[in-house]
Design a protein around this motif. Sequence first.
Motif, PDB file in Angstrom:
ATOM      1  N   SER A  93      14.054 -64.081 -46.091  1.00 16.93           N
ATOM      2  CA  SER A  93      13.651 -62.924 -46.880  1.00 16.93           C
ATOM      3  C   SER A  93      14.667 -61.813 -46.633  1.00 16.93           C
ATOM      4  O   SER A  93      15.397 -61.835 -45.627  1.00 16.93           O
ATOM      5  CB  SER A  93      12.264 -62.450 -46.447  1.00 16.93           C
ATOM      6  OG  SER A  93      12.326 -61.923 -45.116  1.00 16.93           O
ATOM      7  N   GLU A  94      14.720 -60.832 -47.515  1.00 16.10           N
ATOM      8  CA  GLU A  94      15.666 -59.720 -47.346  1.00 16.10           C
ATOM      9  C   GLU A  94      15.474 -59.028 -46.000  1.00 16.10           C
ATOM     10  O   GLU A  94      16.436 -58.659 -45.339  1.00 16.10           O
ATOM     11  CB  GLU A  94      15.548 -58.707 -48.489  1.00 16.10           C
ATOM     12  CG  GLU A  94      16.363 -59.063 -49.703  1.00 16.10           C
ATOM     13  CD  GLU A  94      17.842 -59.309 -49.428  1.00 16.10           C
ATOM     14  OE1 GLU A  94      18.525 -58.443 -48.841  1.00 16.10           O
ATOM     15  OE2 GLU A  94      18.334 -60.384 -49.809  1.00 16.10           O
ATOM     16  N   GLU A  95      14.240 -58.864 -45.588  1.00 19.96           N
ATOM     17  CA  GLU A  95      13.957 -58.202 -44.309  1.00 19.96           C
ATOM     18  C   GLU A  95      14.551 -58.994 -43.136  1.00 19.96           C
ATOM     19  O   GLU A  95      15.233 -58.445 -42.287  1.00 19.96           O
ATOM     20  CB  GLU A  95      12.450 -58.043 -44.119  1.00 19.96           C
ATOM     21  CG  GLU A  95      12.072 -57.319 -42.844  1.00 19.96           C
ATOM     22  CD  GLU A  95      10.568 -57.204 -42.664  1.00 19.96           C
ATOM     23  OE1 GLU A  95      10.145 -57.135 -41.506  1.00 19.96           O
ATOM     24  OE2 GLU A  95       9.835 -57.195 -43.668  1.00 19.96           O
ATOM     25  N   LYS A  96      14.305 -60.301 -43.114  1.00 17.24           N
ATOM     26  CA  LYS A  96      14.852 -61.142 -42.042  1.00 17.24           C
ATOM     27  C   LYS A  96      16.364 -61.292 -42.178  1.00 17.24           C
ATOM     28  O   LYS A  96      17.078 -61.335 -41.178  1.00 17.24           O
ATOM     29  CB  LYS A  96      14.186 -62.520 -42.043  1.00 17.24           C
ATOM     30  CG  LYS A  96      12.819 -62.533 -41.426  1.00 17.24           C
ATOM     31  CD  LYS A  96      12.294 -63.954 -41.339  1.00 17.24           C
ATOM     32  CE  LYS A  96      10.942 -63.986 -40.671  1.00 17.24           C
ATOM     33  NZ  LYS A  96      10.416 -65.356 -40.598  1.00 17.24           N
ATOM     34  N   LYS A  97      16.836 -61.381 -43.402  1.00 20.27           N
ATOM     35  CA  LYS A  97      18.272 -61.563 -43.643  1.00 20.27           C
ATOM     36  C   LYS A  97      19.074 -60.432 -42.985  1.00 20.27           C
ATOM     37  O   LYS A  97      20.132 -60.664 -42.405  1.00 20.27           O
ATOM     38  CB  LYS A  97      18.541 -61.605 -45.149  1.00 20.27           C
ATOM     39  CG  LYS A  97      19.973 -61.923 -45.522  1.00 20.27           C
ATOM     40  CD  LYS A  97      20.080 -62.047 -47.042  1.00 20.27           C
ATOM     41  CE  LYS A  97      21.490 -62.278 -47.491  1.00 20.27           C
ATOM     42  NZ  LYS A  97      21.588 -62.436 -48.939  1.00 20.27           N
ATOM     43  N   LYS A  98      18.558 -59.214 -43.041  1.00 22.17           N
ATOM     44  CA  LYS A  98      19.258 -58.061 -42.465  1.00 22.17           C
ATOM     45  C   LYS A  98      19.368 -58.139 -40.949  1.00 22.17           C
ATOM     46  O   LYS A  98      20.190 -57.452 -40.356  1.00 22.17           O
ATOM     47  CB  LYS A  98      18.592 -56.761 -42.894  1.00 22.17           C
ATOM     48  CG  LYS A  98      18.809 -56.472 -44.358  1.00 22.17           C
ATOM     49  CD  LYS A  98      18.139 -55.200 -44.808  1.00 22.17           C
ATOM     50  CE  LYS A  98      18.387 -55.003 -46.302  1.00 22.17           C
ATOM     51  NZ  LYS A  98      17.672 -53.855 -46.820  1.00 22.17           N
ATOM     52  N   SER A  99      18.558 -58.988 -40.326  1.00 22.55           N
ATOM     53  CA  SER A  99      18.616 -59.179 -38.872  1.00 22.55           C
ATOM     54  C   SER A  99      19.078 -60.595 -38.524  1.00 22.55           C
ATOM     55  O   SER A  99      18.847 -61.065 -37.418  1.00 22.55           O
ATOM     56  CB  SER A  99      17.236 -58.938 -38.263  1.00 22.55           C
ATOM     57  OG  SER A  99      16.827 -57.623 -38.473  1.00 22.55           O
ATOM     58  N   VAL A 134      25.075 -72.371 -40.469  1.00 22.08           N
ATOM     59  CA  VAL A 134      23.764 -72.354 -39.842  1.00 22.08           C
ATOM     60  C   VAL A 134      23.273 -70.923 -39.969  1.00 22.08           C
ATOM     61  O   VAL A 134      23.900 -69.993 -39.460  1.00 22.08           O
ATOM     62  CB  VAL A 134      23.797 -72.763 -38.355  1.00 22.08           C
ATOM     63  CG1 VAL A 134      22.396 -72.671 -37.754  1.00 22.08           C
ATOM     64  CG2 VAL A 134      24.375 -74.155 -38.183  1.00 22.08           C
ATOM     65  N   TYR A 135      22.187 -70.761 -40.698  1.00 15.92           N
ATOM     66  CA  TYR A 135      21.570 -69.453 -40.841  1.00 15.92           C
ATOM     67  C   TYR A 135      20.570 -69.327 -39.708  1.00 15.92           C
ATOM     68  O   TYR A 135      19.751 -70.224 -39.514  1.00 15.92           O
ATOM     69  CB  TYR A 135      20.832 -69.356 -42.179  1.00 15.92           C
ATOM     70  CG  TYR A 135      21.721 -69.538 -43.387  1.00 15.92           C
ATOM     71  CD1 TYR A 135      22.375 -68.444 -43.952  1.00 15.92           C
ATOM     72  CD2 TYR A 135      21.896 -70.782 -43.969  1.00 15.92           C
ATOM     73  CE1 TYR A 135      23.188 -68.596 -45.073  1.00 15.92           C
ATOM     74  CE2 TYR A 135      22.707 -70.942 -45.088  1.00 15.92           C
ATOM     75  CZ  TYR A 135      23.344 -69.843 -45.626  1.00 15.92           C
ATOM     76  OH  TYR A 135      24.138 -70.003 -46.733  1.00 15.92           O
ATOM     77  N   PHE A 136      20.659 -68.254 -38.935  1.00 16.68           N
ATOM     78  CA  PHE A 136      19.650 -68.127 -37.909  1.00 16.68           C
ATOM     79  C   PHE A 136      19.169 -66.695 -37.757  1.00 16.68           C
ATOM     80  O   PHE A 136      19.902 -65.739 -37.930  1.00 16.68           O
ATOM     81  CB  PHE A 136      20.055 -68.765 -36.588  1.00 16.68           C
ATOM     82  CG  PHE A 136      21.208 -68.157 -35.845  1.00 16.68           C
ATOM     83  CD1 PHE A 136      20.996 -67.391 -34.717  1.00 16.68           C
ATOM     84  CD2 PHE A 136      22.507 -68.397 -36.248  1.00 16.68           C
ATOM     85  CE1 PHE A 136      22.063 -66.860 -34.007  1.00 16.68           C
ATOM     86  CE2 PHE A 136      23.575 -67.880 -35.546  1.00 16.68           C
ATOM     87  CZ  PHE A 136      23.354 -67.106 -34.422  1.00 16.68           C
ATOM     88  N   TYR A 137      17.894 -66.629 -37.503  1.00 17.91           N
ATOM     89  CA  TYR A 137      17.204 -65.351 -37.357  1.00 17.91           C
ATOM     90  C   TYR A 137      16.558 -65.339 -35.988  1.00 17.91           C
ATOM     91  O   TYR A 137      15.967 -66.331 -35.564  1.00 17.91           O
ATOM     92  CB  TYR A 137      16.134 -65.198 -38.436  1.00 17.91           C
ATOM     93  CG  TYR A 137      15.168 -64.090 -38.146  1.00 17.91           C
ATOM     94  CD1 TYR A 137      15.517 -62.759 -38.362  1.00 17.91           C
ATOM     95  CD2 TYR A 137      13.905 -64.359 -37.624  1.00 17.91           C
ATOM     96  CE1 TYR A 137      14.641 -61.727 -38.061  1.00 17.91           C
ATOM     97  CE2 TYR A 137      13.021 -63.339 -37.327  1.00 17.91           C
ATOM     98  CZ  TYR A 137      13.394 -62.023 -37.548  1.00 17.91           C
ATOM     99  OH  TYR A 137      12.529 -61.012 -37.240  1.00 17.91           O
ATOM    100  N   SER A 138      16.685 -64.208 -35.319  1.00 15.96           N
ATOM    101  CA  SER A 138      16.048 -64.047 -34.029  1.00 15.96           C
ATOM    102  C   SER A 138      15.389 -62.676 -33.971  1.00 15.96           C
ATOM    103  O   SER A 138      16.052 -61.654 -34.099  1.00 15.96           O
ATOM    104  CB  SER A 138      17.085 -64.163 -32.905  1.00 15.96           C
ATOM    105  OG  SER A 138      16.488 -63.851 -31.664  1.00 15.96           O
ATOM    106  N   ALA A 139      14.083 -62.674 -33.787  1.00 13.29           N
ATOM    107  CA  ALA A 139      13.339 -61.413 -33.679  1.00 13.29           C
ATOM    108  C   ALA A 139      13.674 -60.682 -32.382  1.00 13.29           C
ATOM    109  O   ALA A 139      13.436 -59.484 -32.265  1.00 13.29           O
ATOM    110  CB  ALA A 139      11.840 -61.686 -33.761  1.00 13.29           C
ATOM    111  N   ILE A 140      14.271 -61.394 -31.413  1.00 15.06           N
ATOM    112  CA  ILE A 140      14.580 -60.788 -30.110  1.00 15.06           C
ATOM    113  C   ILE A 140      16.047 -60.380 -29.979  1.00 15.06           C
ATOM    114  O   ILE A 140      16.451 -59.858 -28.957  1.00 15.06           O
ATOM    115  CB  ILE A 140      14.185 -61.733 -28.949  1.00 15.06           C
ATOM    116  CG1 ILE A 140      14.914 -63.080 -29.061  1.00 15.06           C
ATOM    117  CG2 ILE A 140      12.688 -61.939 -28.920  1.00 15.06           C
ATOM    118  CD1 ILE A 140      14.709 -64.021 -27.902  1.00 15.06           C
ATOM    119  N   GLY A 141      16.857 -60.621 -31.015  1.00 10.12           N
ATOM    120  CA  GLY A 141      18.263 -60.222 -30.994  1.00 10.12           C
ATOM    121  C   GLY A 141      19.180 -61.309 -30.482  1.00 10.12           C
ATOM    122  O   GLY A 141      18.766 -62.205 -29.751  1.00 10.12           O
TER     123      GLY A 141
END
Length: 179
Positions: A93-99, A134-141
């Motif tokens: 999502s755009e929100e997750k993509k930004k992080s 590899v697209y990856f998202y991490s809520a913890i940075g």
Amino acid sequence: MKTYIALLRGINVGGEKKVLMAELRDFLTEIGFKNVQTYIQSGNIIFNSEEEEQFKLEEKIRDAILANFGFEVPVLVRTHQELEAIFKNSPFSEEKKKSSYFSLLYNTPNKNLANEASKIEYENEEIIITANCVYFYSAIGYGKTKYNNNFFERKLKVTATARNYKTMVKLLELAAKND
């Protein structure tokens, strides 16, 4: 003349493989690239070239770095359009993509290895493995993630170089000005 983005892996990290961007721009211009720009110290180069074969551009940059700085560096070259497609194809999502982060792959990973790596899950983190990223998202940075560039290289057995959302946006913006 095409616009290309070259991504260098592992320079100017912890004082290792030090490359001054001004010197890099100068010698890449000397070997025939046009409108050479760099962005931040981590090895992002935007340039124009008549050369159509990206592997030849990668080889030329790699050889120039070896000759000028005395060490080898993995070099990944993509056209402006290819990098833009990778960016736009982010599954988040755009929100997750930004992080999120984009670990750009130098080769297509073996499907079995990609499937195995995709099964590994960590709390608050997500990955999607494609043929070129590899697209990856991490809520913890990124600093605390269990997924990182080295993880993907080990699991997929391919060289990769990671860029965050803001760097991808800036590279695409600079490349658009070179078109």
